[in-house]
Design a protein around this motif. Sequence first.
Motif, mmCIF file in Angstrom:
data_model
loop_
_atom_site.group_PDB
_atom_site.id
_atom_site.type_symbol
_atom_site.label_atom_id
_atom_site.label_comp_id
_atom_site.label_asym_id
_atom_site.label_seq_id
_atom_site.Cartn_x
_atom_site.Cartn_y
_atom_site.Cartn_z
ATOM 1 N N LYS A 557 0.812 -1.217 0.000
ATOM 2 C CA LYS A 557 0.000 0.000 0.000
ATOM 3 C C LYS A 557 0.843 1.263 0.000
ATOM 4 N N LEU A 558 2.165 1.099 0.217
ATOM 5 C CA LEU A 558 3.055 2.253 0.320
ATOM 6 C C LEU A 558 3.704 2.579 -1.018
ATOM 7 N N THR A 559 4.133 3.834 -1.146
ATOM 8 C CA THR A 559 4.966 4.245 -2.270
ATOM 9 C C THR A 559 6.410 4.239 -1.806
ATOM 10 N N SER A 560 7.318 4.364 -2.744
ATOM 11 C CA SER A 560 8.743 4.399 -2.384
ATOM 12 C C SER A 560 9.044 5.549 -1.451
ATOM 13 N N ALA A 561 8.383 6.681 -1.673
ATOM 14 C CA ALA A 561 8.614 7.853 -0.821
ATOM 15 C C ALA A 561 8.124 7.601 0.606
ATOM 16 N N GLU A 562 7.113 6.736 0.744
ATOM 17 C CA GLU A 562 6.551 6.459 2.065
ATOM 18 C C GLU A 562 7.276 5.335 2.789
ATOM 19 N N GLY A 563 8.254 4.689 2.097
ATOM 20 C CA GLY A 563 9.040 3.665 2.764
ATOM 21 C C GLY A 563 8.850 2.265 2.230
ATOM 22 N N LYS A 564 8.294 2.112 1.023
ATOM 23 C CA LYS A 564 8.126 0.775 0.462
ATOM 24 C C LYS A 564 9.478 0.128 0.232
ATOM 25 N N VAL A 565 9.567 -1.164 0.562
ATOM 26 C CA VAL A 565 10.836 -1.887 0.434
ATOM 27 C C VAL A 565 10.604 -3.158 -0.365
ATOM 28 N N GLY A 566 11.696 -3.817 -0.713
ATOM 29 C CA GLY A 566 11.598 -5.082 -1.405
ATOM 30 C C GLY A 566 11.294 -6.223 -0.457
ATOM 31 N N ASP A 567 10.797 -7.326 -1.010
ATOM 32 C CA ASP A 567 10.454 -8.469 -0.169
ATOM 33 C C ASP A 567 11.657 -9.015 0.579
ATOM 34 N N GLU A 568 12.869 -8.840 -0.012
ATOM 35 C CA GLU A 568 14.058 -9.363 0.671
ATOM 36 C C GLU A 568 14.306 -8.635 1.986
ATOM 37 N N VAL A 569 13.896 -7.361 2.068
ATOM 38 C CA VAL A 569 14.054 -6.609 3.309
ATOM 39 C C VAL A 569 13.118 -7.174 4.373
ATOM 40 N N LEU A 570 11.892 -7.463 3.959
ATOM 41 C CA LEU A 570 10.926 -8.029 4.902
ATOM 42 C C LEU A 570 11.392 -9.388 5.399
ATOM 43 N N LEU A 571 11.957 -10.189 4.506
ATOM 44 C CA LEU A 571 12.434 -11.513 4.903
ATOM 45 C C LEU A 571 13.619 -11.404 5.863
ATOM 46 N N LEU A 594 12.074 0.001 8.555
ATOM 47 C CA LEU A 594 10.632 -0.241 8.649
ATOM 48 C C LEU A 594 10.005 0.529 9.812
ATOM 49 N N LEU A 595 10.797 0.839 10.833
ATOM 50 C CA LEU A 595 10.264 1.595 11.964
ATOM 51 C C LEU A 595 9.898 3.028 11.582
ATOM 52 N N LYS A 596 10.231 3.420 10.355
ATOM 53 C CA LYS A 596 9.849 4.749 9.859
ATOM 54 C C LYS A 596 8.537 4.708 9.080
ATOM 55 N N TRP A 597 7.920 3.551 9.007
ATOM 56 C CA TRP A 597 6.623 3.439 8.333
ATOM 57 C C TRP A 597 5.583 4.322 9.029
ATOM 58 N N PRO A 598 4.475 4.629 8.331
ATOM 59 C CA PRO A 598 3.385 5.391 8.982
ATOM 60 C C PRO A 598 2.891 4.673 10.236
ATOM 61 N N ALA A 599 2.511 5.460 11.223
ATOM 62 C CA ALA A 599 2.111 4.892 12.518
ATOM 63 C C ALA A 599 0.983 3.889 12.380
ATOM 64 N N SER A 600 0.070 4.118 11.455
ATOM 65 C CA SER A 600 -1.081 3.218 11.310
ATOM 66 C C SER A 600 -0.678 1.841 10.796
ATOM 67 N N MET A 601 0.531 1.714 10.239
ATOM 68 C CA MET A 601 0.984 0.440 9.685
ATOM 69 C C MET A 601 2.158 -0.143 10.467
ATOM 70 N N LEU A 602 2.442 0.406 11.616
ATOM 71 C CA LEU A 602 3.684 0.086 12.297
ATOM 72 C C LEU A 602 3.613 -1.127 13.216
ATOM 73 N N PHE A 603 2.408 -1.534 13.640
ATOM 74 C CA PHE A 603 2.357 -2.514 14.722
ATOM 75 C C PHE A 603 3.003 -3.861 14.399
ATOM 76 N N PRO A 604 2.939 -4.388 13.146
ATOM 77 C CA PRO A 604 3.656 -5.662 12.931
ATOM 78 C C PRO A 604 5.168 -5.501 13.029
ATOM 79 N N VAL A 605 5.691 -4.320 12.678
ATOM 80 C CA VAL A 605 7.124 -4.066 12.807
ATOM 81 C C VAL A 605 7.501 -4.010 14.290
ATOM 82 N N LEU A 606 6.681 -3.329 15.077
ATOM 83 C CA LEU A 606 6.921 -3.264 16.521
ATOM 84 C C LEU A 606 6.816 -4.644 17.160
ATOM 85 N N ASP A 607 5.969 -5.501 16.572
ATOM 86 C CA ASP A 607 5.847 -6.854 17.104
ATOM 87 C C ASP A 607 7.140 -7.634 16.896
ATOM 88 N N ILE A 608 7.798 -7.402 15.767
ATOM 89 C CA ILE A 608 9.102 -8.034 15.540
ATOM 90 C C ILE A 608 10.137 -7.442 16.498
#
Length: 788
Positions: A557-571, A594-608
């Motif tokens: 749902k993010l654009t590159s400017a908003e912090g979109k990353v490749g799947d390898e980063v998530l893995l 990923l901790l710079k993602w919008p606050a509304s999308m941050l909780f799975p990152v905080l869970d990690i």
Amino acid sequence: MEPTLDNYKISCELLGHSLDVRAVAAGGNAPGGGQLILSGSRDKSTKLWKPIGNDYIESVTLQDHKNFISYIYYLESEQWICTASNDATICIYRQEGFVPLITLKGHESTVCTLAAGLKSRSLISGSWDKTARVWTISETGDVTFVTLQGHEAAVWAVATMHTQQKYVTGGADKCIYYWNAQGEKLRLLKGHTDCVRGLVPLPANSLLSCGNDAVLRFWNEDGECVRELSGHTNYIYAMARNQALGEHIVVSCGEDSTLRMWNVITGDELGAPILHPAISVWSVACLQNGDIVTGCSDGVVRVFSQEPTRQAAETLRRAFDLAVATHKSQLTEEIGGVKKTDLAGPESLLTNGTREGQTKMVRHVDGSVKCYVWELGKWSLVGDVTGATGGTQANSGKKLHEGKEYDYVFNVDISDTEPPIKLPYNRGEDPWQAAQQFIHRNNLPQAYLDQVANFIVKNSENPPAAVTQTTTGYQDPFTGGSRYVPGSSNSSVRGSGNMDPFTGASSYSTANSNTQSSVDVNFVRGSDKHFPVSTYRTFDTCDANKVLEKMKEFNNKLTSAEGKVGDEVLLAVIRLTDKSPELEPTALEALMMLLKWPASMLFPVLDILRLAVRHEAVFSLLHNSHNFLNGVLPHLDGTAANQLMVCRCLANALTHTVGRQQIEAQLPQIIELVSCIRAGSPNLQIAIATFYLNLTISQTLGAARPDVCHVTTSGIVELLKWAKDLEAWYRSMQAIGNLTTTQCGQETIAQIVSVDYVMDKLRELTNTPQDENFTKVNLVGQALLAVF
């Protein structure tokens, strides 16, 4: 002829408050004659009642405090209505005003008492922060104050001795002090054996005091206690002079449900006490015409009069007498071994349930006990609780346990030194759910779950179909996915009602269920020890696949400017959820990205993050390279999901030395942020309580720091003002218990016992069974009260 309370009858009942009436006072003159009545409640409102004939009508409701009203004082010289509150402020209104003329701020905790000062436009206040303050308000609105500091616990009572130009204070430290106008201590009076709750100046510079020891003490001008007035059988909360009847006539009220009248010179009780249909008579005031006003725990303001023309019509008098008779019978009446008076009243239905399906027995004014269930966001009536007392297997076809009927009540032996424990069970009930409730109720190791469940299946002749569970219909509150049990891809959950937002696992389990070392020995039946706790609690369970799916969903749902990353980063980031993650700089860099993602999308990152910071090496790298705490702490003021994950991060980080050092370095800021959270799910309540518990464990295992103990105690108190979940209460009580065992223990005890709400709630939780998780809260509460 000596006045007597026997001549007083109910005049009217003023209905309007939704919770306890904690304070009443007599106001100024009403426009049509007579006096105003002022009342303040736990519902945060102050009401002005205007006399109309022999009745009163609600004329104004003031709602400017953020928490319950603890005291009301009418400053006659200025015609000011002064209200004190649990929010640590004092609001001052003009009699005809609707908004505060001024709000006095400065106390650090509940302001619980007020009186006029020695000067015009001045007040003296007492607070749970152990101080009294003398406030002076100039004509221009400037405020100055003098602090009276010397009590070792909450200042619950203040008074002004105008002829002596002195102030008097009484506190939870059992002491009464005299002060001059400059705030210098002049005299100490000792005699009460428990907290001093009220002070009334009397002629000839004498003084009357009362307190939790159920005794009124009469002190002469020289500070000698020359008389004790006994009659109350429980705490005395308040007193008032009834000058219409004489200079030495005083009324008092308290926790024994009574209003009493005294001649303090002779020491005689004047007439029989007036019993109220409520447990606590919190406050009392007297009108100029001799009428007496009381405020009670049932939310009702009552007026009593000795003048026949002002007494109520026969209908109301009979109704009041019936309510009193019902209450009196309930003092000894039981349902299933539980006193009716220990059951919550209808006001408890104003508090939300803690989980779907929670049941509650409620005692009504007419003496009936009804059962309610929390479903779809409201309490629904199930029916009357009948036939519970005296029932047997022979006449009901059921087994009775704690006032409820069951198909089976098994005796389970788990100790050679203690009697068997009762295990109730109904046909059709899930055996694993019943077993889990049994484990929680009796503080047993989680490893017993399968053994207890199989015992139920074997001995209840339960058909195999009843044992099978499915996850149909359940959706994870954050991910939208189905439940997950660590270590299995298709297992169904057999946990309690507090589910982890991602895993679905029970929030009561703090480690892997297959490791015996994860069970705290303090939970084992047969040990009276609930604290100190020496094993850190962690939030370990996680379904990494579901977290990854959620991050991918957000990432798309993010654009590159908003912090979109490749799947390898998530893995790379998801590998940090491993029990022993490799220290990959790329993974840590990806996590910070990923901790710079919008606050509304941050909780799975905080869970990690909360899983990663369990490991000291990972925490050290994150802190040294990125100072990540400064980045995540602001989210304590964010969404509920982010608040939950940050609190779990903090709790997990406290399990190692580096985490403790960094968190304690910023502790005042962290606890201030956590204390601003005033509502949340059971999961959030448990996360906050676990954070505090882990903080206190570090203080018991090493040299306790007074600053850490003090601020931690303050944080726990703030949590207990709104938390409802029993597990959160249990862990908070364990945290308090830990602190009482440290070198800062006396300071902790003084902080806690000075907080009326916490002490009241402790007593309630050690007397009123609420649900199946109540037992361990009851036991640790009793242990704490014994320490206090």
